[in-house]
Design a protein around this motif. Structure first.
Motif, PDB file in Angstrom:
ATOM      1  N   GLY A   1       0.794  -1.219   0.000  1.00 32.08           N
ATOM      2  CA  GLY A   1       0.000   0.000   0.000  1.00 32.08           C
ATOM      3  C   GLY A   1       0.824   1.266   0.000  1.00 32.08           C
ATOM      4  O   GLY A   1       0.480   2.252  -0.644  1.00 32.08           O
ATOM      5  N   GLU A   2       1.919   1.288   0.728  1.00 25.43           N
ATOM      6  CA  GLU A   2       2.822   2.446   0.777  1.00 25.43           C
ATOM      7  C   GLU A   2       4.149   2.040   0.163  1.00 25.43           C
ATOM      8  O   GLU A   2       5.199   2.144   0.786  1.00 25.43           O
ATOM      9  CB  GLU A   2       3.006   2.922   2.226  1.00 25.43           C
ATOM     10  CG  GLU A   2       1.730   3.402   2.894  1.00 25.43           C
ATOM     11  CD  GLU A   2       1.176   4.659   2.238  1.00 25.43           C
ATOM     12  OE1 GLU A   2       1.993   5.450   1.716  1.00 25.43           O
ATOM     13  OE2 GLU A   2      -0.052   4.845   2.246  1.00 25.43           O
ATOM     14  N   SER A   3       4.093   1.608  -1.059  1.00 18.74           N
ATOM     15  CA  SER A   3       5.237   0.940  -1.682  1.00 18.74           C
ATOM     16  C   SER A   3       6.448   1.853  -1.853  1.00 18.74           C
ATOM     17  O   SER A   3       6.376   2.875  -2.545  1.00 18.74           O
ATOM     18  CB  SER A   3       4.832   0.388  -3.051  1.00 18.74           C
ATOM     19  OG  SER A   3       5.953  -0.159  -3.705  1.00 18.74           O
ATOM     20  N   PRO A   4       7.594   1.480  -1.258  1.00 25.75           N
ATOM     21  CA  PRO A   4       8.824   2.233  -1.528  1.00 25.75           C
ATOM     22  C   PRO A   4       9.283   2.061  -2.970  1.00 25.75           C
ATOM     23  O   PRO A   4       9.985   2.920  -3.508  1.00 25.75           O
ATOM     24  CB  PRO A   4       9.831   1.632  -0.540  1.00 25.75           C
ATOM     25  CG  PRO A   4       9.316   0.270  -0.228  1.00 25.75           C
ATOM     26  CD  PRO A   4       7.821   0.375  -0.290  1.00 25.75           C
TER      27      PRO A   4
ATOM     28  N   ASN B   1       6.994  -6.738  -3.404  1.00 23.89           N
ATOM     29  CA  ASN B   1       6.214  -6.302  -2.245  1.00 23.89           C
ATOM     30  C   ASN B   1       7.026  -6.600  -0.993  1.00 23.89           C
ATOM     31  O   ASN B   1       7.186  -7.759  -0.601  1.00 23.89           O
ATOM     32  CB  ASN B   1       4.871  -7.047  -2.216  1.00 23.89           C
ATOM     33  CG  ASN B   1       3.935  -6.541  -1.138  1.00 23.89           C
ATOM     34  OD1 ASN B   1       4.365  -6.133  -0.058  1.00 23.89           O
ATOM     35  ND2 ASN B   1       2.644  -6.588  -1.402  1.00 23.89           N
ATOM     36  N   GLU B   2       7.540  -5.552  -0.370  1.00 26.16           N
ATOM     37  CA  GLU B   2       8.422  -5.728   0.785  1.00 26.16           C
ATOM     38  C   GLU B   2       7.687  -6.263   2.005  1.00 26.16           C
ATOM     39  O   GLU B   2       8.316  -6.836   2.912  1.00 26.16           O
ATOM     40  CB  GLU B   2       9.121  -4.398   1.115  1.00 26.16           C
ATOM     41  CG  GLU B   2       8.299  -3.368   1.851  1.00 26.16           C
ATOM     42  CD  GLU B   2       7.208  -2.723   1.006  1.00 26.16           C
ATOM     43  OE1 GLU B   2       6.343  -2.031   1.582  1.00 26.16           O
ATOM     44  OE2 GLU B   2       7.213  -2.905  -0.233  1.00 26.16           O
ATOM     45  N   LYS B   3       6.355  -6.111   2.050  1.00 23.12           N
ATOM     46  CA  LYS B   3       5.601  -6.609   3.203  1.00 23.12           C
ATOM     47  C   LYS B   3       5.381  -8.110   3.112  1.00 23.12           C
ATOM     48  O   LYS B   3       5.634  -8.839   4.073  1.00 23.12           O
ATOM     49  CB  LYS B   3       4.270  -5.862   3.312  1.00 23.12           C
ATOM     50  CG  LYS B   3       4.441  -4.403   3.705  1.00 23.12           C
ATOM     51  CD  LYS B   3       3.104  -3.713   3.931  1.00 23.12           C
ATOM     52  CE  LYS B   3       3.330  -2.276   4.386  1.00 23.12           C
ATOM     53  NZ  LYS B   3       2.040  -1.543   4.587  1.00 23.12           N
TER      54      LYS B   3
ATOM     55  N   ARG C   1      -5.841  -0.334  -6.535  1.00 19.05           N
ATOM     56  CA  ARG C   1      -4.518   0.131  -6.118  1.00 19.05           C
ATOM     57  C   ARG C   1      -3.597   0.280  -7.332  1.00 19.05           C
ATOM     58  O   ARG C   1      -2.863   1.268  -7.454  1.00 19.05           O
ATOM     59  CB  ARG C   1      -3.913  -0.846  -5.110  1.00 19.05           C
ATOM     60  CG  ARG C   1      -2.490  -0.506  -4.698  1.00 19.05           C
ATOM     61  CD  ARG C   1      -1.954  -1.539  -3.720  1.00 19.05           C
ATOM     62  NE  ARG C   1      -2.630  -1.442  -2.436  1.00 19.05           N
ATOM     63  CZ  ARG C   1      -2.478  -2.325  -1.448  1.00 19.05           C
ATOM     64  NH1 ARG C   1      -1.686  -3.364  -1.614  1.00 19.05           N
ATOM     65  NH2 ARG C   1      -3.116  -2.164  -0.313  1.00 19.05           N
ATOM     66  N   ASN C   2      -3.648  -0.684  -8.245  1.00 25.21           N
ATOM     67  CA  ASN C   2      -2.758  -0.629  -9.396  1.00 25.21           C
ATOM     68  C   ASN C   2      -3.126   0.502 -10.357  1.00 25.21           C
ATOM     69  O   ASN C   2      -2.246   1.103 -10.982  1.00 25.21           O
ATOM     70  CB  ASN C   2      -2.754  -1.978 -10.121  1.00 25.21           C
ATOM     71  CG  ASN C   2      -1.965  -3.035  -9.366  1.00 25.21           C
ATOM     72  OD1 ASN C   2      -1.486  -2.788  -8.260  1.00 25.21           O
ATOM     73  ND2 ASN C   2      -1.827  -4.211  -9.939  1.00 25.21           N
ATOM     74  N   ILE C   3      -4.418   0.791 -10.477  1.00 22.14           N
ATOM     75  CA  ILE C   3      -4.829   1.942 -11.286  1.00 22.14           C
ATOM     76  C   ILE C   3      -4.251   3.217 -10.686  1.00 22.14           C
ATOM     77  O   ILE C   3      -3.737   4.093 -11.399  1.00 22.14           O
ATOM     78  CB  ILE C   3      -6.371   2.021 -11.378  1.00 22.14           C
ATOM     79  CG1 ILE C   3      -6.907   0.899 -12.269  1.00 22.14           C
ATOM     80  CG2 ILE C   3      -6.816   3.382 -11.915  1.00 22.14           C
ATOM     81  CD1 ILE C   3      -8.411   0.772 -12.261  1.00 22.14           C
TER      82      ILE C   3
END
Length: 724
Positions: free
Chosen positions: A396-399, A479-481, A428-430
């Motif tokens: 969601g808060e992608s670095p 995705n780091e999460k 989210r991707n849009i």
């Protein structure tokens, strides 16, 4: 699984069996209590998505093609009946575990769930004040219904997907002359009112306590207990809480839309207005349940009735809250660190490392930071000219998004394929696509009628020797999460042939290049499946009674009929086949002259097994591959996927050893039986217990400890040409 076929198991029933294995992990007493709650929660979340997509699709099929059968020989209607039967069993078992096991265990630890009927006077006063001060102004009773009427103008109002509702069956208690005629109910009318439980508030409400314990109730409990305050002039005759799972099995008509982003917006709008296909309800209110069945058009087998609590997904949130509180950390798994790979911590630039050797990353045992560092360094390095990558799902808060934006601001040419069709991540991707375009990133929205599921990152850098390309390829998302929870592998390389293939891959994705031949990479839907079938056939030809062939493969799901039939043929030639399939497996093992040499295991443990890893003995010229693709028809025929070789000697041997380790697990591995059931493996008398994930963690820990003591030395080149 109740019914068996000679060639295949039913895909949907196999997936339900996977969730039974997850639920079994929740029942293991040796697992920490809060982790067991997480597994219970996962089962609930998994079934929500299953009904939204798979069951919804079967319901459509039952209407359009009622006589069509699957490879298991079942019509859609027959599958729906078996699904309901099996899911109800798991549903009841899950809720019985919460009531009979988990709440008593939590209470012993000072964590007490308090339903409204057990409120103390102080707790009732607190809950009443909470309702009045924090809930009353948020709640809006929805259009009343009456059980007597069934006309179209008295249909159930729109029910939001996956949202909790309190339903109240009301009885007037005031004189009708005191009520305006517009609001006055008809004679003997008992209206039903619905109240949506606010999602903006935490569902878990902590109750005051003078003792050193955590007492809590749920938001929906408080609404049921005090909801009568919403209905002046009425008494509440019955009440319950329910949740609807709605149809999300929509596909975009890509041939009709020129604006792909607009097409996906239509899909999201359709999903928001979709119809219920499953209801879960608290029990004790038969009249309300009957009304809901009538108004939704659902059948009895679509209704799942629990005790006082539905939607056990909140248990994961409870476990997280307790983890942050003093004294409860011992109820979680012991902390496992994420070790930094030794090849990338010698103080050298990542480019200097990759010019000399490939680097394998295995998360979550190893840190995901090298991937983020790779992108960040590329964004800032003055020598980097271009960055190209695919994005299927990210956080969601992608670095990663911020780094790509920074790269574009720094003058790099940045091209990103954002897959807008990634289910449930479309919105989210849009948003990411629009944000990236704002910063000058070249955004490709996908390929018509295909999902781009491949994971690849290409960095183009100008160096003294000329233009050098660096490639990162992975089995999991950027995705780091999820990289802290999912077991995935990725490869960093500057191999020239792979870099050439990577360039060709991105040219094909952008739509400005015809299909090109790639020398080292295999791409679905072009040649990945045919390559797998070729390697299975090759293994069959190499196999002899003295030196039988060997295939080892690890994946999430196995359901492609062509691949399964090829494996059966290899089995008949004496090839040993070891399959590690986390979820769906429609292959039937253990059948004489068909699959007696095939063993299938599934590992359920603290990390979600997500790596796709394939090994072929190839008559002694062994090959090993990593891939983004499962052996499913959707992956091999209807998605853009990649399979890539690992040829460097030390990395090759490491992957082979990891596969063998998984097949030696005898504590968390379940083995598939011929009848479709799974049996948890246990150590035999005198045999050491092997837990693959724990053994892997210890292996990476020992490696990290040794790296701290190691004297720095020069790198040596270990990469070699692929085995042929």
């Amino acid at each position: 699984m109740k019914k068996s076929a000679s060639l295949f198991f039913n895909r949907e029933l196999s997936w339900i069996e996977f969730n039974a294995r997850v639920l079994a992990e929740a029942s293991r007493k040796e697992n920490p209590l809060l982790e067991r709650l997480k597994f219970l929660s996962i089962v609930s979340s998994n079934f929500d998505e299953f009904f939204m997509v798979r069951v919804a699709g079967l319901k459509h099929q039952a209407q359009v093609n009622p006589n069509e059968t699957d490879s298991f020989g079942l019509t859609a209607k027959e599958q729906l009946s078996l699904i309901s039967e099996q899911v109800h069993k798991i549903f009841f078992e899950q809720h019985a575990m919460v009531k009979e096991q988990f709440f008593p265990l939590l209470e012993k630890k000072g964590i007490i769930y308090v339903p409204p009927e057990n409120f103390s006077d102080a707790e009732r006063n607190f809950a009443g004040n909470f309702f009045q001060e924090q809930l009353f102004s948020l709640l809006t009773p929805i259009k009343a219904l009456t059980p007597a009427e069934s006309t179209e103008d008295n249909e159930l109002p729109y029910i939001a997907n996956l949202r909790l509702y309190a339903a109240f069956l009301l009885t007037p208690i005031v004189d009708k002359k005191d009520i305006h005629p517009a609001f006055c109910p008809a004679a003997d009318e008992k209206p039903l009112a619905l109240v949506q439980v606010p999602a903006s508030l935490d569902r878990i409400v902590r109750l005051p306590s003078e003792k050193k314990e955590l007492r809590f109730t749920l938001l929906d409990d408080i609404i049921l207990a005090f909801g009568t305050r919403l209905f002046e002039g009425y008494s509440v005759e019955q009440s319950l809480v329910f949740k609807a799972v709605c149809d999300a099995a929509f596909a975009v008509d890509e041939d009709r839309h020129e604006d792909f982003m607009e097409a996906m917006e239509e899909i999201l709008a359709a999903r928001r207005a979709s119809v219920p296909i499953r209801l879960t309800c608290t029990n004790g209110s038969p009249d309300i349940t009957k009304i809901l069945i009538e108004k939704t058009g659902l059948s009895e087998e679509d209704i799942y009735t629990a005790g006082k609590i539905i939607d056990l997904a909140f248990l994961s949130r409870l476990a997280d809250k307790l983890s942050d509180m003093h004294g409860f950390s011992k109820l979680r798994y012991p902390v496992w660190k994420h070790f930094y790979p030794k090849e990338l911590v010698r103080g050298e630039a990542v480019w200097d490392v990759l010019k000399q050797r490939d680097v394998l990353l295995h998360v979550p045992y190893e840190s995901y930071d090298p991937v983020l560092r790779f992108i960040s360094d590329a964004a800032d390095d003055p020598g980097v000219l271009a960055i190209k990558m695919t994005l299927y799902r990210t956080s969601g808060e992608s670095p990663v998004i911020k780094m790509l934006e920074r790269a574009a601001r720094n003058g790099k040419q940045v091209t990103v394929l954002v897959e807008l069709k990634a289910r449930f991540d479309e919105k989210r991707n849009i948003s990411w696509a629009q944000q990236l375009m704002h910063y000058g990133v070249i955004v490709v929205h996908g390929i018509v009628n295909l999902k781009v599921h491949a994971k690849m990152l290409l960095v183009v850098r100008r160096e003294n020797e000329g233009i050098i390309r660096y490639v990162h390829m992975a089995t999991g998302n950027y995705n780091e999460k999820t990289a802290r929870l999912y077991s995935d592998m990725s490869l960093f390389t500057s191999n020239r042939e792979i870099a050439n293939d990577a360039s060709a891959f991105f040219n094909m994705l952008s739509g400005y290049s015809a299909i090109q031949t790639m020398r080292r990479l295999y791409m679905a839907p072009i040649n990945l499946k045919s390559r797998l079938l070729h390697m299975i056939e090759r293994e069959k030809l190499h196999s002899t009674p003295e030196t039988p062939g060997l295939i080892m493969a690890k994946m999430n799901s196995l359901a492609d009929s062509d691949i399964i039939k090829a494996l059966y043929e290899a089995n008949r030639a004496g090839v040993r086949i070891l399959l590690n399939v986390r979820g769906i497996c429609t292959l039937v093992p253990g059948i004489r002259r068909q699959s007696e040499n095939i063993k299938v295991i599934s590992i359920v443990d603290r990390f979600l097994e997500h790596t796709r890893l394939f090994y072929f003995q190839n008559g002694g010229a062994e090959e090993v591959y990593l891939s983004s693709a499962d052996w499913m028809s959707r992956n091999l025929d209807r998605r853009v996927e990649l399979m890539f070789p690992v040829t460097q000697d030390d990395l090759f041997q490491e992957l082979k050893d990891i596969l063998l380790l998984y097949f030696s697990d005898n504590t968390h591995a379940h083995e598939l039986n011929t009848d479709g059931t799974w049996t948890l493996k246990k150590p035999r008398p005198g045999e050491d217990a092997v837990r693959a994930q724990e053994a892997l963690y210890n292996r990476y820990k020992q490696r990290a400890d040794a790296a701290h003591k190691e004297i720095p030395r020069l790198f040596t080149v270990r990469r070699k040409e692929p085995r042929v």
